[in-house]
Design a protein around this motif. Structure first.
Motif, mmCIF file in Angstrom:
data_model
loop_
_atom_site.group_PDB
_atom_site.id
_atom_site.type_symbol
_atom_site.label_atom_id
_atom_site.label_comp_id
_atom_site.label_asym_id
_atom_site.label_seq_id
_atom_site.Cartn_x
_atom_site.Cartn_y
_atom_site.Cartn_z
ATOM 1 N N ALA A 62 0.850 -1.185 0.000
ATOM 2 C CA ALA A 62 0.000 0.000 0.000
ATOM 3 C C ALA A 62 0.883 1.232 0.000
ATOM 4 C CB ALA A 62 -0.912 0.012 1.223
ATOM 5 N N GLN A 63 0.376 2.267 -0.658
ATOM 6 C CA GLN A 63 1.070 3.554 -0.619
ATOM 7 C C GLN A 63 0.035 4.655 -0.496
ATOM 8 O OE1 GLN A 63 3.350 3.734 -4.221
ATOM 9 N NE2 GLN A 63 1.752 4.783 -5.346
ATOM 10 N N ALA A 64 0.447 5.747 0.121
ATOM 11 C CA ALA A 64 -0.457 6.877 0.314
ATOM 12 C C ALA A 64 0.355 8.164 0.261
ATOM 13 C CB ALA A 64 -1.180 6.760 1.648
ATOM 14 N N LYS A 65 -0.284 9.214 -0.232
ATOM 15 C CA LYS A 65 0.332 10.539 -0.289
ATOM 16 C C LYS A 65 -0.578 11.532 0.402
ATOM 17 C CE LYS A 65 2.681 10.018 -4.740
ATOM 18 N NZ LYS A 65 2.811 10.571 -6.101
ATOM 19 N N HIS A 66 0.036 12.445 1.144
ATOM 20 C CA HIS A 66 -0.738 13.489 1.813
ATOM 21 C C HIS A 66 0.223 14.585 2.250
ATOM 22 C CE1 HIS A 66 -3.686 15.411 4.456
ATOM 23 N NE2 HIS A 66 -4.577 14.720 3.756
ATOM 24 N N GLU A 67 -0.321 15.778 2.467
ATOM 25 C CA GLU A 67 0.506 16.892 2.936
ATOM 26 C C GLU A 67 0.937 16.689 4.387
ATOM 27 O OE1 GLU A 67 -1.960 20.283 2.300
ATOM 28 O OE2 GLU A 67 -1.589 20.302 0.142
ATOM 29 N N ASN A 68 0.087 16.031 5.164
ATOM 30 C CA ASN A 68 0.375 15.744 6.562
ATOM 31 C C ASN A 68 0.928 14.330 6.665
ATOM 32 O OD1 ASN A 68 0.425 15.334 9.300
ATOM 33 N ND2 ASN A 68 -1.695 15.962 9.667
ATOM 34 N N LEU A 69 2.049 14.160 7.307
ATOM 35 C CA LEU A 69 2.696 12.853 7.425
ATOM 36 C C LEU A 69 1.817 11.853 8.167
ATOM 37 C CD1 LEU A 69 5.164 11.002 7.136
ATOM 38 C CD2 LEU A 69 6.034 11.999 9.251
ATOM 39 N N TYR A 70 1.190 12.278 9.248
ATOM 40 C CA TYR A 70 0.375 11.369 10.051
ATOM 41 C C TYR A 70 -0.902 10.962 9.316
ATOM 42 C CZ TYR A 70 3.638 12.485 13.722
ATOM 43 O OH TYR A 70 4.782 12.627 14.444
ATOM 44 N N ALA A 71 -1.458 11.846 8.511
ATOM 45 C CA ALA A 71 -2.625 11.492 7.696
ATOM 46 C C ALA A 71 -2.241 10.473 6.628
ATOM 47 C CB ALA A 71 -3.215 12.745 7.047
ATOM 48 N N ALA A 72 -1.044 10.607 6.067
ATOM 49 C CA ALA A 72 -0.569 9.638 5.081
ATOM 50 C C ALA A 72 -0.360 8.276 5.726
ATOM 51 C CB ALA A 72 0.729 10.138 4.440
ATOM 52 N N ILE A 73 0.159 8.251 6.947
ATOM 53 C CA ILE A 73 0.349 6.987 7.664
ATOM 54 C C ILE A 73 -0.997 6.319 7.926
ATOM 55 C CG2 ILE A 73 1.113 5.969 9.853
ATOM 56 C CD1 ILE A 73 3.343 8.111 9.880
ATOM 57 N N ASN A 74 -1.999 7.100 8.337
ATOM 58 C CA ASN A 74 -3.331 6.541 8.587
ATOM 59 C C ASN A 74 -3.956 5.990 7.310
ATOM 60 O OD1 ASN A 74 -3.307 7.044 11.318
ATOM 61 N ND2 ASN A 74 -4.319 9.025 11.135
ATOM 62 N N ALA A 75 -3.816 6.710 6.198
ATOM 63 C CA ALA A 75 -4.376 6.254 4.926
ATOM 64 C C ALA A 75 -3.710 4.952 4.479
ATOM 65 C CB ALA A 75 -4.216 7.330 3.863
ATOM 66 N N MET A 76 -2.399 4.876 4.653
ATOM 67 C CA MET A 76 -1.669 3.657 4.300
ATOM 68 C C MET A 76 -2.138 2.484 5.169
ATOM 69 S SD MET A 76 1.455 1.802 5.518
ATOM 70 C CE MET A 76 1.718 2.945 6.795
ATOM 71 N N GLY A 77 -2.343 2.726 6.449
ATOM 72 C CA GLY A 77 -2.822 1.681 7.356
ATOM 73 C C GLY A 77 -4.210 1.190 6.987
ATOM 74 N N GLN A 78 -5.091 2.104 6.587
ATOM 75 C CA GLN A 78 -6.437 1.715 6.176
ATOM 76 C C GLN A 78 -6.402 0.848 4.924
ATOM 77 O OE1 GLN A 78 -8.467 5.450 5.809
ATOM 78 N NE2 GLN A 78 -8.976 5.553 7.990
ATOM 79 N N LYS A 79 -5.527 1.181 3.990
ATOM 80 C CA LYS A 79 -5.403 0.385 2.767
ATOM 81 C C LYS A 79 -4.896 -1.018 3.075
ATOM 82 C CE LYS A 79 -4.699 4.272 -0.344
ATOM 83 N NZ LYS A 79 -3.791 4.918 -1.305
ATOM 84 N N LEU A 80 -3.937 -1.108 3.985
ATOM 85 C CA LEU A 80 -3.428 -2.427 4.369
ATOM 86 C C LEU A 80 -4.509 -3.263 5.053
ATOM 87 C CD1 LEU A 80 0.128 -1.528 5.711
ATOM 88 C CD2 LEU A 80 -0.406 -2.813 3.647
ATOM 89 N N GLU A 81 -5.302 -2.624 5.926
ATOM 90 C CA GLU A 81 -6.381 -3.344 6.604
ATOM 91 C C GLU A 81 -7.401 -3.867 5.609
ATOM 92 O OE1 GLU A 81 -8.175 -2.126 10.486
ATOM 93 O OE2 GLU A 81 -6.972 -0.338 10.088
#
Length: 117
Positions: A62-81
């Protein structure tokens, strides 16, 4: 063991803790994560997070892009789940793989008795 690599900046303890907490949510699926690897990149104003995890019966990416680092981490985690949920429930979702049992006894009809009279 979780491996986190980063380019252009240093991974702080808070970033490492956030990534680990997102990946611990995958433990509810009772699968062993083999060599999880997370890469954090800075591309202009965006942070790009990539995660690659091997499983016993497949692989997650999974990969995610966002301006906020923590929001990108959350998006990546949701995709993995979502991927892990799909992988663990895939056998039950396949057509024909699960056939419900019939509770009715089979009925045999004897045609000879009707024509004998």
């Amino acid at each position: 063991m979780l491996k986190i690599t980063s380019k252009q900046f240093e991974v702080t303890a808070a970033i490492r803790e956030r990534v680990e907490s997102r990946l611990t949510k995958l433990d509810r699926y009772d699968t062993q994560l083999i060599n999880p690897h997370v890469i954090i990149l800075k591309e202009g104003p965006l942070f790009k997070i990539e995660a690659s995890i091997k499983l016993a019966n497949g692989q997650l990416f999974a990969q995610a892009k966002h301006e906020n680092l923590y929001a990108a981490i959350n998006a990546m985690g949701q995709k993995l789940e979502k991927q892990l949920n799909r992988l663990t429930h895939k056998p039950a979702a396949q057509r024909g793989a699960f056939e419900p049992e019939t509770t009715e006894p089979e009925f045999e009809y004897d045609y000879k008795e009707d024509y004998a009279a």
